[in-house]
Write an enzyme that holds these catalytic residues in place. Sequence first.
Site, short mmCIF file in Angstrom:
data_model
loop_
_atom_site.label_atom_id
_atom_site.label_comp_id
_atom_site.label_asym_id
_atom_site.label_seq_id
_atom_site.Cartn_x
_atom_site.Cartn_y
_atom_site.Cartn_z
N ASP A 158 0.84 -1.20 0.00
CA ASP A 158 0.00 0.00 0.00
C ASP A 158 0.87 1.25 0.00
O ASP A 158 1.74 1.37 -0.84
CB ASP A 158 -0.99 -0.01 1.17
CG ASP A 158 -2.10 1.00 0.95
OD1 ASP A 158 -2.79 0.88 -0.08
OD2 ASP A 158 -2.28 1.91 1.77
N HIS A 173 -0.31 5.32 -8.63
CA HIS A 173 -0.54 6.78 -8.61
C HIS A 173 0.70 7.62 -8.96
O HIS A 173 1.20 8.40 -8.15
CB HIS A 173 -1.16 7.23 -7.28
CG HIS A 173 -0.50 6.71 -6.03
ND1 HIS A 173 0.85 6.72 -5.85
CD2 HIS A 173 -1.03 6.18 -4.91
CE1 HIS A 173 1.12 6.22 -4.66
NE2 HIS A 173 0.01 5.87 -4.08
N ASP A 221 -7.93 5.75 -6.29
CA ASP A 221 -7.09 5.89 -5.10
C ASP A 221 -7.95 6.29 -3.89
O ASP A 221 -7.53 7.10 -3.05
CB ASP A 221 -5.96 6.91 -5.34
CG ASP A 221 -4.85 6.78 -4.30
OD1 ASP A 221 -4.83 5.78 -3.57
OD2 ASP A 221 -4.00 7.69 -4.22
ZN LIG Z 1 0.18 4.98 -2.25
#
Ligand SMILES: [Zn+2]
Length: 425
Positions: free
Chosen positions: A151, A231, A304
Amino acid sequence: MSLLIRGGRVIDPANGVDRMADVLVEEGRVSRVDSGIPGAQQVIDANDKLVLPGLCDLHARFGEPGLEYKEDLASGSAAAVAGGFTTVCVSPATEPINDRRSVTEHIVNGAAARALCRVLPVGALTVGFEGTTLCELADMKEAGIVAVGDDCRTIADAGLMRRALEYASTFDLCVLAHCEDRALAAGGQMHEGTVSTRCGIPAQPAQAESAIVARDLELVELTGARYHLQHISTAQSVEYMRRAKRRGLPVSCEVSALHLRLHDEACKRYDSRTKLRPPLRSAEHVEALEQGLADGTIDAIVSDHLPQTSLEKELEYGLSAFGASSLETTLPLVLDLWRADLISLDRAVACLSANPAALLGLEAGSLSVGAAADLIVVDPELRWVVEGAALHSRSPYTPLEGEKLRGAVVTTLVGGRVVYERAAD
Ligand SMILES: [Zn+2]
Protein backbone atom coordinates in the site's frame (compact mmCIF):
# COMPACT_ATOMS: atom_id res chain seq x y z
CA MET A 1 -34.39 -13.76 -16.67
CA SER A 2 -33.58 -11.48 -19.60
CA LEU A 3 -32.83 -7.78 -19.57
CA LEU A 4 -32.41 -5.46 -22.53
CA ILE A 5 -30.47 -2.20 -22.45
CA ARG A 6 -31.94 -0.42 -25.41
CA GLY A 7 -30.72 2.37 -27.65
CA GLY A 8 -27.47 3.50 -26.04
CA ARG A 9 -24.05 4.31 -27.46
CA VAL A 10 -22.14 1.14 -26.60
CA ILE A 11 -18.42 1.63 -26.04
CA ASP A 12 -16.46 -1.54 -25.41
CA PRO A 13 -12.75 -0.89 -26.02
CA ALA A 14 -11.78 -4.53 -25.39
CA ASN A 15 -13.75 -5.49 -28.51
CA GLY A 16 -13.24 -2.33 -30.55
CA VAL A 17 -16.94 -1.45 -30.32
CA ASP A 18 -18.29 2.12 -30.44
CA ARG A 19 -21.78 2.24 -31.94
CA MET A 20 -25.46 2.64 -31.22
CA ALA A 21 -26.70 -0.78 -30.13
CA ASP A 22 -28.82 -2.76 -27.72
CA VAL A 23 -27.28 -5.09 -25.17
CA LEU A 24 -29.14 -8.25 -24.19
CA VAL A 25 -28.38 -9.83 -20.83
CA GLU A 26 -29.49 -13.39 -20.13
CA GLU A 27 -28.72 -15.51 -17.08
CA GLY A 28 -26.39 -12.82 -15.78
CA ARG A 29 -24.25 -12.74 -18.91
CA VAL A 30 -23.98 -10.58 -22.02
CA SER A 31 -25.71 -12.65 -24.69
CA ARG A 32 -25.93 -10.25 -27.64
CA VAL A 33 -24.80 -6.76 -28.69
CA ASP A 34 -26.69 -5.68 -31.79
CA SER A 35 -29.19 -3.19 -33.11
CA GLY A 36 -32.92 -3.87 -33.04
CA ILE A 37 -32.94 -6.70 -30.49
CA PRO A 38 -36.61 -7.48 -29.68
CA GLY A 39 -37.96 -6.94 -26.15
CA ALA A 40 -36.96 -8.83 -23.04
CA GLN A 41 -38.56 -9.37 -19.63
CA GLN A 42 -37.05 -6.11 -18.41
CA VAL A 43 -36.04 -3.15 -20.58
CA ILE A 44 -33.76 -0.26 -19.61
CA ASP A 45 -33.98 2.75 -21.91
CA ALA A 46 -30.48 4.03 -22.68
CA ASN A 47 -31.43 6.75 -25.15
CA ASP A 48 -28.82 9.55 -25.09
CA LYS A 49 -26.78 7.44 -22.70
CA LEU A 50 -23.46 5.63 -22.86
CA VAL A 51 -23.43 1.90 -22.20
CA LEU A 52 -20.01 0.88 -20.90
CA PRO A 53 -18.36 -2.16 -19.38
CA GLY A 54 -18.36 -1.94 -15.58
CA LEU A 55 -15.30 0.00 -14.46
CA CYS A 56 -12.36 -1.70 -12.78
CA ASP A 57 -10.43 0.10 -10.02
CA LEU A 58 -6.91 -1.06 -9.23
CA HIS A 59 -6.55 1.13 -6.17
CA ALA A 60 -9.05 1.59 -3.35
CA ARG A 61 -9.35 0.90 0.36
CA PHE A 62 -12.44 -0.51 2.05
CA GLY A 63 -11.23 -0.72 5.65
CA GLU A 64 -12.61 -4.17 6.38
CA PRO A 65 -11.49 -5.88 8.54
CA GLY A 66 -10.70 -3.58 11.43
CA LEU A 67 -11.27 -0.10 10.03
CA GLU A 68 -15.02 -0.36 9.45
CA TYR A 69 -15.52 3.03 11.09
CA LYS A 70 -13.89 4.50 7.96
CA GLU A 71 -15.49 2.23 5.36
CA ASP A 72 -16.72 -1.35 5.24
CA LEU A 73 -17.39 -3.71 2.37
CA ALA A 74 -21.05 -2.65 2.17
CA SER A 75 -20.45 1.12 2.17
CA GLY A 76 -17.31 0.92 0.03
CA SER A 77 -18.97 -1.22 -2.60
CA ALA A 78 -22.06 1.02 -2.55
CA ALA A 79 -19.77 3.96 -3.34
CA ALA A 80 -18.07 1.88 -6.04
CA VAL A 81 -21.23 0.93 -7.93
CA ALA A 82 -22.57 4.49 -7.64
CA GLY A 83 -19.34 5.60 -9.30
CA GLY A 84 -19.58 2.91 -12.00
CA PHE A 85 -16.95 0.53 -10.59
CA THR A 86 -18.06 -3.10 -10.66
CA THR A 87 -14.64 -4.58 -9.84
CA VAL A 88 -12.44 -3.11 -7.12
CA CYS A 89 -8.99 -4.29 -6.08
CA VAL A 90 -8.79 -3.49 -2.39
CA SER A 91 -5.58 -2.56 -0.67
CA PRO A 92 -4.14 -4.70 2.14
CA ALA A 93 -4.17 -1.68 4.49
CA THR A 94 -6.69 -3.15 6.91
CA GLU A 95 -6.38 -4.10 10.58
CA PRO A 96 -4.98 -6.67 10.71
CA ILE A 97 -3.08 -6.03 7.49
CA ASN A 98 -3.86 -8.48 4.69
CA ASP A 99 -0.47 -10.16 4.97
CA ARG A 100 -1.71 -13.73 5.50
CA ARG A 101 -4.21 -16.22 4.23
CA SER A 102 -6.74 -15.85 7.05
CA VAL A 103 -7.19 -12.13 6.36
CA THR A 104 -7.49 -12.71 2.60
CA GLU A 105 -10.17 -15.32 3.27
CA HIS A 106 -11.99 -12.96 5.62
CA ILE A 107 -12.16 -10.30 2.87
CA VAL A 108 -13.21 -12.77 0.17
CA ASN A 109 -15.96 -14.24 2.36
CA GLY A 110 -17.12 -10.83 3.59
CA ALA A 111 -17.32 -9.54 0.03
CA ALA A 112 -19.36 -12.55 -1.09
CA ALA A 113 -21.82 -11.86 1.72
CA ARG A 114 -22.01 -8.06 1.77
CA ALA A 115 -20.47 -6.35 -1.25
CA LEU A 116 -22.44 -4.98 -4.20
CA CYS A 117 -19.46 -5.20 -6.56
CA ARG A 118 -16.67 -7.70 -7.12
CA VAL A 119 -13.96 -7.18 -4.51
CA LEU A 120 -10.51 -8.54 -5.26
CA PRO A 121 -7.96 -8.38 -2.44
CA VAL A 122 -4.41 -7.18 -2.96
CA GLY A 123 -1.99 -8.87 -0.57
CA ALA A 124 0.81 -7.22 1.38
CA LEU A 125 4.32 -7.90 0.14
CA THR A 126 5.99 -7.79 3.56
CA VAL A 127 4.67 -8.91 6.93
CA GLY A 128 3.07 -6.00 8.78
CA PHE A 129 4.22 -3.62 5.99
CA GLU A 130 7.51 -3.60 7.89
CA GLY A 131 9.69 -4.04 4.84
CA THR A 132 11.72 -6.86 6.37
CA THR A 133 10.05 -10.28 5.86
CA LEU A 134 8.23 -11.38 2.71
CA CYS A 135 4.68 -12.75 3.10
CA GLU A 136 3.55 -16.29 2.23
CA LEU A 137 2.44 -15.32 -1.25
CA ALA A 138 1.59 -18.82 -2.51
CA ASP A 139 -0.81 -19.30 0.36
CA MET A 140 -2.42 -15.91 -0.14
CA LYS A 141 -2.72 -16.38 -3.88
CA GLU A 142 -4.57 -19.63 -3.30
CA ALA A 143 -6.95 -17.70 -1.03
CA GLY A 144 -7.65 -15.09 -3.71
CA ILE A 145 -5.16 -12.20 -3.85
CA VAL A 146 -4.74 -10.78 -7.36
CA ALA A 147 -1.56 -8.71 -6.84
CA VAL A 148 0.84 -7.68 -4.08
CA GLY A 149 2.14 -4.44 -2.61
CA ASP A 150 2.65 -2.66 0.71
CA ASP A 151 0.00 0.00 0.00
CA CYS A 152 1.40 3.44 0.77
CA ARG A 153 4.83 2.24 1.86
CA THR A 154 8.00 1.86 -0.16
CA ILE A 155 10.30 -1.05 0.62
CA ALA A 156 13.41 0.94 1.49
CA ASP A 157 15.81 -2.00 1.31
CA ALA A 158 16.68 -2.44 -2.39
CA GLY A 159 17.96 -5.97 -1.78
CA LEU A 160 14.64 -6.99 -0.27
CA MET A 161 12.74 -5.27 -3.09
CA ARG A 162 14.75 -7.32 -5.57
CA ARG A 163 13.87 -10.55 -3.78
CA ALA A 164 10.25 -9.43 -3.51
CA LEU A 165 10.07 -8.91 -7.28
CA GLU A 166 11.64 -12.32 -7.95
CA TYR A 167 9.44 -14.04 -5.40
CA ALA A 168 6.20 -12.44 -6.65
CA SER A 169 7.01 -13.30 -10.24
CA THR A 170 7.34 -17.01 -9.44
CA PHE A 171 3.65 -16.88 -8.48
CA ASP A 172 2.78 -14.71 -11.47
CA LEU A 173 1.76 -11.86 -9.15
CA CYS A 174 2.30 -8.27 -10.25
CA VAL A 175 3.99 -6.00 -7.69
CA LEU A 176 2.06 -2.76 -7.13
CA ALA A 177 4.51 -0.13 -5.95
CA HIS A 178 4.03 3.10 -4.03
CA CYS A 179 7.19 5.13 -4.67
CA GLU A 180 8.22 7.53 -1.95
CA ASP A 181 11.65 7.88 -0.42
CA ARG A 182 10.68 8.48 3.19
CA ALA A 183 13.97 10.15 4.12
CA LEU A 184 13.79 12.55 1.18
CA ALA A 185 10.07 13.19 1.71
CA ALA A 186 11.02 14.04 5.32
CA GLY A 187 7.43 14.20 6.49
CA GLY A 188 6.48 16.72 3.79
CA GLN A 189 2.74 17.40 3.82
CA MET A 190 2.45 18.83 0.31
CA HIS A 191 4.42 19.25 -2.91
CA GLU A 192 7.59 21.31 -2.54
CA GLY A 193 7.45 24.40 -4.73
CA THR A 194 6.42 28.03 -4.79
CA VAL A 195 2.99 27.31 -3.32
CA SER A 196 4.40 25.42 -0.31
CA THR A 197 6.90 28.21 0.27
CA ARG A 198 4.11 30.78 0.28
CA CYS A 199 1.94 28.65 2.58
CA GLY A 200 4.72 27.67 4.93
CA ILE A 201 3.58 24.04 4.92
CA PRO A 202 6.40 21.46 5.24
CA ALA A 203 6.78 19.94 1.77
CA GLN A 204 8.35 17.03 -0.11
CA PRO A 205 10.18 17.32 -3.42
CA ALA A 206 9.01 15.52 -6.57
CA GLN A 207 12.29 13.59 -6.43
CA ALA A 208 11.05 11.70 -3.35
CA GLU A 209 8.90 9.79 -5.87
CA SER A 210 11.04 9.71 -8.99
CA ALA A 211 14.23 8.58 -7.21
CA ILE A 212 12.43 5.40 -6.10
CA VAL A 213 10.85 4.94 -9.55
CA ALA A 214 14.37 5.02 -11.03
CA ARG A 215 15.60 2.48 -8.48
CA ASP A 216 12.65 0.17 -9.04
CA LEU A 217 13.05 0.24 -12.81
CA GLU A 218 16.69 -0.79 -12.35
CA LEU A 219 15.43 -3.72 -10.28
CA VAL A 220 12.91 -4.65 -12.97
CA GLU A 221 15.79 -4.64 -15.44
CA LEU A 222 17.67 -6.99 -13.12
CA THR A 223 14.80 -9.37 -12.37
CA GLY A 224 12.50 -9.16 -15.39
CA ALA A 225 9.60 -9.17 -12.93
CA ARG A 226 6.20 -7.62 -13.62
CA TYR A 227 5.94 -4.18 -12.00
CA HIS A 228 3.13 -1.65 -11.73
CA LEU A 229 3.71 1.88 -10.48
CA GLN A 230 0.80 3.22 -8.43
CA HIS A 231 -0.54 6.78 -8.61
CA ILE A 232 2.28 8.29 -10.69
CA SER A 233 2.47 12.02 -10.00
CA THR A 234 5.66 13.65 -11.30
CA ALA A 235 7.06 14.64 -14.69
CA GLN A 236 10.30 12.74 -14.14
CA SER A 237 8.45 9.56 -13.15
CA VAL A 238 6.49 9.77 -16.41
CA GLU A 239 9.72 10.16 -18.36
CA TYR A 240 11.31 7.16 -16.60
CA MET A 241 8.24 5.02 -17.34
CA ARG A 242 8.16 6.15 -20.96
CA ARG A 243 11.79 5.10 -21.43
CA ALA A 244 11.30 1.79 -19.60
CA LYS A 245 8.35 0.92 -21.85
CA ARG A 246 10.31 1.83 -24.96
CA ARG A 247 12.95 -0.63 -23.85
CA GLY A 248 10.34 -3.32 -23.47
CA LEU A 249 10.41 -3.74 -19.68
CA PRO A 250 7.29 -5.45 -18.22
CA VAL A 251 6.05 -2.28 -16.52
CA SER A 252 2.81 -0.33 -16.32
CA CYS A 253 1.44 2.59 -14.36
CA GLU A 254 -1.72 4.27 -13.17
CA VAL A 255 -2.67 7.83 -12.32
CA SER A 256 -5.37 9.00 -9.94
CA ALA A 257 -8.09 11.13 -11.52
CA LEU A 258 -7.69 13.75 -8.77
CA HIS A 259 -4.01 14.22 -9.63
CA LEU A 260 -4.97 15.01 -13.21
CA ARG A 261 -7.62 17.46 -12.10
CA LEU A 262 -6.07 19.48 -9.28
CA HIS A 263 -2.84 21.41 -8.74
CA ASP A 264 -0.99 22.22 -5.53
CA GLU A 265 -2.68 25.64 -5.71
CA ALA A 266 -5.69 23.83 -4.22
CA CYS A 267 -3.70 23.36 -0.97
CA LYS A 268 -3.18 27.04 -0.31
CA ARG A 269 -6.42 27.41 1.64
CA TYR A 270 -5.02 24.94 4.22
CA ASP A 271 -8.03 22.70 3.57
CA SER A 272 -7.08 19.20 4.73
CA ARG A 273 -9.38 17.69 2.08
CA THR A 274 -6.65 18.56 -0.45
CA LYS A 275 -4.06 16.55 1.47
CA LEU A 276 -3.34 13.50 -0.67
CA ARG A 277 -0.50 11.01 -0.93
CA PRO A 278 1.33 11.55 -3.22
CA PRO A 279 0.67 15.27 -2.80
CA LEU A 280 -1.10 17.30 -5.47
CA ARG A 281 1.64 18.56 -7.78
CA SER A 282 2.32 21.83 -9.57
CA ALA A 283 0.99 22.62 -13.04
CA GLU A 284 4.05 21.43 -14.98
CA HIS A 285 3.80 17.99 -13.38
CA VAL A 286 0.07 17.77 -14.13
CA GLU A 287 0.83 18.66 -17.75
CA ALA A 288 3.39 15.85 -17.91
CA LEU A 289 0.78 13.44 -16.52
CA GLU A 290 -1.63 14.55 -19.24
CA GLN A 291 1.01 13.93 -21.89
CA GLY A 292 1.78 10.53 -20.39
CA LEU A 293 -1.89 9.65 -20.52
CA ALA A 294 -2.27 10.90 -24.08
CA ASP A 295 0.77 9.02 -25.45
CA GLY A 296 -0.02 5.74 -23.69
CA THR A 297 2.77 5.84 -21.11
CA ILE A 298 0.07 5.79 -18.43
CA ASP A 299 -2.12 2.69 -18.75
CA ALA A 300 -4.91 3.15 -16.27
CA ILE A 301 -6.80 5.72 -14.21
CA VAL A 302 -7.71 4.86 -10.61
CA SER A 303 -9.75 6.37 -7.81
CA ASP A 304 -7.09 5.89 -5.10
CA HIS A 305 -10.11 5.98 -2.76
CA LEU A 306 -8.84 6.47 0.80
CA PRO A 307 -11.74 7.04 3.19
CA GLN A 308 -11.04 8.96 6.41
CA THR A 309 -13.29 10.19 9.20
CA SER A 310 -13.53 13.50 11.03
CA LEU A 311 -11.02 12.12 13.54
CA GLU A 312 -8.39 12.04 10.81
CA LYS A 313 -9.50 14.90 8.57
CA GLU A 314 -10.96 17.70 10.69
CA LEU A 315 -7.57 18.79 11.90
CA GLU A 316 -5.06 21.41 10.88
CA TYR A 317 -3.21 20.58 7.65
CA GLY A 318 -0.05 19.19 9.19
CA LEU A 319 -1.87 16.89 11.60
CA SER A 320 -4.60 15.59 9.29
CA ALA A 321 -4.36 12.27 7.44
CA PHE A 322 -3.75 11.85 3.72
CA GLY A 323 -6.55 10.65 1.47
CA ALA A 324 -9.89 11.43 -0.14
CA SER A 325 -13.19 9.75 -0.84
CA SER A 326 -13.03 9.45 -4.61
CA LEU A 327 -14.84 6.41 -6.03
CA GLU A 328 -17.91 8.48 -6.89
CA THR A 329 -16.14 11.37 -8.61
CA THR A 330 -13.61 9.53 -10.80
CA LEU A 331 -15.71 8.87 -13.92
CA PRO A 332 -16.92 12.48 -14.47
CA LEU A 333 -13.33 13.74 -14.12
CA VAL A 334 -12.21 11.27 -16.79
CA LEU A 335 -15.09 12.27 -19.08
CA ASP A 336 -13.80 15.84 -18.77
CA LEU A 337 -10.40 14.70 -20.12
CA TRP A 338 -12.24 13.50 -23.22
CA ARG A 339 -14.21 16.77 -23.46
CA ALA A 340 -10.94 18.69 -23.23
CA ASP A 341 -9.72 16.61 -26.20
CA LEU A 342 -6.84 15.14 -24.26
CA ILE A 343 -7.93 11.55 -24.96
CA SER A 344 -10.63 9.88 -27.04
CA LEU A 345 -13.79 8.61 -25.38
CA ASP A 346 -12.73 5.08 -26.26
CA ARG A 347 -9.41 5.53 -24.48
CA ALA A 348 -11.06 7.23 -21.50
CA VAL A 349 -13.27 4.16 -21.07
CA ALA A 350 -10.35 1.77 -21.69
CA CYS A 351 -8.25 3.44 -18.98
CA LEU A 352 -11.03 2.71 -16.50
CA SER A 353 -12.01 -0.78 -17.66
CA ALA A 354 -10.22 -2.94 -20.23
CA ASN A 355 -6.72 -1.65 -19.44
CA PRO A 356 -6.67 -2.12 -15.66
CA ALA A 357 -8.34 -5.53 -16.07
CA ALA A 358 -5.72 -6.61 -18.60
CA LEU A 359 -2.83 -5.41 -16.41
CA LEU A 360 -3.76 -7.90 -13.70
CA GLY A 361 -5.33 -10.51 -15.98
CA LEU A 362 -8.77 -10.00 -14.44
CA GLU A 363 -11.99 -11.22 -16.00
CA ALA A 364 -13.54 -7.77 -16.12
CA GLY A 365 -13.82 -4.66 -18.23
CA SER A 366 -15.45 -6.00 -21.40
CA LEU A 367 -18.87 -6.57 -22.93
CA SER A 368 -17.82 -9.73 -24.75
CA VAL A 369 -20.64 -12.15 -25.48
CA GLY A 370 -20.58 -14.70 -22.67
CA ALA A 371 -18.86 -12.36 -20.18
CA ALA A 372 -20.52 -11.62 -16.85
CA ALA A 373 -22.94 -8.74 -17.40
CA ASP A 374 -21.08 -6.11 -15.38
CA LEU A 375 -22.04 -2.91 -17.13
CA ILE A 376 -23.05 0.67 -16.55
CA VAL A 377 -25.40 3.15 -18.17
CA VAL A 378 -24.00 6.67 -18.01
CA ASP A 379 -25.65 10.01 -18.67
CA PRO A 380 -22.68 12.03 -19.97
CA GLU A 381 -24.58 15.33 -19.71
CA LEU A 382 -26.06 15.03 -16.24
CA ARG A 383 -24.74 17.86 -14.10
CA TRP A 384 -24.45 17.52 -10.35
CA VAL A 385 -22.71 19.21 -7.46
CA VAL A 386 -20.33 17.24 -5.24
CA GLU A 387 -21.58 17.12 -1.67
CA GLY A 388 -19.39 14.96 0.51
CA ALA A 389 -22.22 14.27 2.93
CA ALA A 390 -24.37 12.88 0.10
CA LEU A 391 -21.79 10.34 -1.08
CA HIS A 392 -22.48 6.64 -0.55
CA SER A 393 -19.04 6.27 0.97
CA ARG A 394 -18.88 6.52 4.74
CA SER A 395 -16.21 9.18 4.24
CA PRO A 396 -17.41 12.62 3.08
CA TYR A 397 -13.97 14.16 2.56
CA THR A 398 -13.26 15.15 -1.03
CA PRO A 399 -11.19 18.03 -2.41
CA LEU A 400 -13.98 18.49 -4.97
CA GLU A 401 -16.55 19.58 -2.38
CA GLY A 402 -18.97 22.05 -4.00
CA GLU A 403 -17.65 21.48 -7.55
CA LYS A 404 -20.06 21.08 -10.43
CA LEU A 405 -19.38 17.85 -12.31
CA ARG A 406 -20.76 16.67 -15.63
CA GLY A 407 -21.62 13.02 -16.21
CA ALA A 408 -23.10 10.45 -13.84
CA VAL A 409 -23.85 6.75 -13.65
CA VAL A 410 -27.59 6.12 -13.83
CA THR A 411 -27.64 2.31 -13.66
CA THR A 412 -25.05 -0.29 -12.63
CA LEU A 413 -25.34 -4.02 -13.26
CA VAL A 414 -23.17 -6.67 -11.65
CA GLY A 415 -23.66 -10.18 -12.99
CA GLY A 416 -26.82 -8.98 -14.75
CA ARG A 417 -28.37 -7.73 -11.51
CA VAL A 418 -29.21 -4.04 -11.04
CA VAL A 419 -27.16 -3.02 -7.99
CA TYR A 420 -27.48 0.75 -8.38
CA GLU A 421 -29.97 3.18 -9.85
CA ARG A 422 -29.48 6.90 -9.56
CA ALA A 423 -32.36 8.60 -7.79
CA ALA A 424 -34.15 11.18 -9.95
CA ASP A 425 -33.16 14.74 -8.97
ZN1 LIG B 1 0.18 4.98 -2.25
